[in-house]
Design a protein around this motif. Structure first.
Motif, PDB file in Angstrom:
ATOM      1  N   LEU A 155      -3.758   2.324   5.507  1.00  0.00           N
ATOM      2  CA  LEU A 155      -2.865   1.403   4.802  1.00  0.00           C
ATOM      3  C   LEU A 155      -3.317   1.134   3.377  1.00  0.00           C
ATOM      4  N   ASP A 156      -4.623   0.925   3.181  1.00  0.00           N
ATOM      5  CA  ASP A 156      -5.109   0.661   1.823  1.00  0.00           C
ATOM      6  C   ASP A 156      -4.808   1.831   0.893  1.00  0.00           C
ATOM      7  N   TYR A 159      -1.070   1.678   0.073  1.00  0.00           N
ATOM      8  CA  TYR A 159      -0.749   0.632  -0.900  1.00  0.00           C
ATOM      9  C   TYR A 159      -1.123   1.071  -2.313  1.00  0.00           C
ATOM     10  N   LYS A 163       1.610   2.733  -5.877  1.00  0.00           N
ATOM     11  CA  LYS A 163       1.598   2.360  -7.297  1.00  0.00           C
ATOM     12  C   LYS A 163       1.113   3.498  -8.185  1.00  0.00           C
ATOM     13  N   SER A 173       3.301   8.010   0.250  1.00  0.00           N
ATOM     14  CA  SER A 173       2.769   6.700   0.649  1.00  0.00           C
ATOM     15  C   SER A 173       3.839   5.861   1.337  1.00  0.00           C
ATOM     16  N   MET A 177       3.782   4.636   5.385  1.00  0.00           N
ATOM     17  CA  MET A 177       3.728   3.228   5.785  1.00  0.00           C
ATOM     18  C   MET A 177       4.506   2.977   7.072  1.00  0.00           C
ATOM     19  N   ALA A 185       3.355  -3.622   6.030  1.00  0.00           N
ATOM     20  CA  ALA A 185       3.908  -2.408   5.424  1.00  0.00           C
ATOM     21  C   ALA A 185       5.432  -2.428   5.475  1.00  0.00           C
ATOM     22  N   VAL A 188       6.748  -4.306   2.567  1.00  0.00           N
ATOM     23  CA  VAL A 188       6.694  -3.503   1.338  1.00  0.00           C
ATOM     24  C   VAL A 188       7.862  -2.528   1.294  1.00  0.00           C
TER      25      VAL A 188
END
Length: 433
Positions: A155-156, A159, A163, A173, A177, A185, A188
């Motif tokens: 997950l990190d 995230y 970006k 990505s 998720m 997630a 997001v």
């Protein structure tokens, strides 16, 4: 002697000699003479040789590789081959070795994609290491591999990747998720993914939301299914398939009639689910399009692919009782609606006579498997007995080609090797007495 005519005669002979000298100069050909005078073969040979020279000039010459380039190409081919072999044999240590230490980036990227295709959590830490220490090309492949696995431990990375300035990493990505099934997630995806200006990110978000199987997301899928953009429509169909619920299968079934451009994808998506909701949806589509030979053949082939061959029934009357036991007055499980389908399991050996609409009907009870009525039921299906008058039975059989393949070969017989012969004529004479 009269010399008066001598001088004009000499002049006449001299003038005639100029005209007749070529004829008088000709000599018979010598067969042994190898002189090239008057021989055109040399001209032909010169022309053909010039043509060959021009042809050779037109043919591109193979570039001569320097030893360093040849060594690089050999190392690349060998590395890719070993990566594919390691994937086929599930050799994770070898994939780790090639992904982290091979000198060629393409081979390391191939190892990352192979780890993703295997979808084993063992490859997650390896892909994390590749992202932390490698360049752009390999990092893209590593993110795609993580998206295929969809582990919460990534997950990190997802995230951070969402970006990233690299579009391929952002798309992977958002796609990854959804597979994590993490509530954070999902937020997001709803707040960032669906509002993105990048169509690929929106499509990846739809696919990711499909894994959550949240009822509220069905409205989102329906909106994109009804959009004018065909790419969004296809993404919505795939998301509904990943939802795998009774309602999502029903939405796909209802869309088959209106979305003619998506029919093949809808059938493929239902076939991929391999659950009773999808199989019964295919059967209802089959019943609704029984007059179309192409659709019947397409669905029959898919049912065979799912190994859903045998007898199936369709309820022909509303409020048909589904009973616990095969006799009149048995406890009722629930009422079946017209159009419901189910699998015929068996036929009871005893017939009954029942009064239906003022007529006495004699028929058998059939044990059937149907979907449960309530969404929060613990199981997808329930078994019960239905009187034969209320159902219409359809048999789904394997194609003729498959039947011929599965026919057991005839056992060899000793008689097969013996030649048939006519009976020997009787040479004995019959005794009339």
């Amino acid at each position: 002697m009269n010399f008066r005519f001598l001088f004009p005669g000499l002049l006449l002979i001299a003038s005639l000699g100029v005209w007749f000298s070529p004829i008088l100069a000709q000599t018979p050909e010598d067969p042994n003479n190898t002189s090239d005078v008057g021989n055109n073969s040399s001209d032909t040979e010169d022309t053909s040789s010039s043509d060959e020279t021009e042809t050779n000039k037109k043919k591109p010459k193979k570039p001569v590789l320097d030893p360093e380039t040849k060594r690089y190409n050999d190392l690349l081919k060998t590395g890719l081959l070993k990566v594919f072999e390691a994937e086929a044999t599930y050799n994770y240590p070898r994939l780790k070795h090639f992904g982290l230490t091979h000198p060629i980036p393409r081979v390391r990227a191939a190892a990352a994609l192979a780890l993703g295709r295997l979808k084993n959590p063992v490859g997650v830490k390896i892909l994390h290491q590749m992202i932390d220490r490698d360049g752009e090309w390999v990092r893209q492949a590593a993110y795609k591999g993580l998206a295929d696995i969809g582990s919460r431990s990534s997950l990190d990375y997802f995230y951070v990747g969402a970006k990233s300035s690299d579009r391929e990493i952002r798309v992977a990505s958002f796609r990854g998720m959804g597979k994590t099934l993490d509530p954070g997630a999902r937020e997001v995806l709803l707040k960032k993914g669906l509002k993105s200006d990048d169509k690929e990110i929106v499509k990846s978000t739809l696919l990711g939301l499909g894994y959550y199987q949240v009822p509220e997301d069905l409205r989102i899928f329906i909106d994109y299914l009804n959009s004018e953009d065909e790419e969004y429509q296809k993404a919505a169909v795939e998301a509904l398939g990943r939802h795998k619920t009774r309602t999502s299968m029903k939405i796909l079934e209802d869309s088959f009639k209106d979305k003619t451009n998506l029919r093949n994808q809808i059938l493929d998506t239902l076939t991929e689910q391999k659950n009773s909701f999808a199989i019964f949806a295919l059967l209802r589509i089959l019943n609704a399009n029984a007059d179309s030979e192409n659709i019947v053949n397409e669905i029959s082939a898919r049912l065979y692919k799912l190994k859903a061959v045998g007898k199936y029934m369709t309820i022909v009357s509303d409020n048909t009782p589904l009973l616990r036991d095969p006799y009149v007055g048995a406890p009722k499980i629930r009422d079946l609606e017209a159009g419901e389908v189910g699998k015929v399991i068996s036929k009871h050996s005893v017939a009954y006579i029942i009064a239906i609409e003022g007529q006495r009907i004699e028929d058998f009870y059939y044990k059937v498997l149907v979907n449960t009525k309530y969404k929060d039921a613990f199981t997808e299906t329930v078994q019960g007995w239905v009187f034969g008058k209320y159902i219409q039975i359809r048999t789904i059989s394997m194609p003729k080609e498959e039947k011929e393949k599965k026919k057991k070969p005839k056992k060899p017989s000793i008689l097969d090797d013996m030649e048939t012969s006519e009976p020997a004529p009787n040479t004995q004479t019959e005794n009339p007495n």
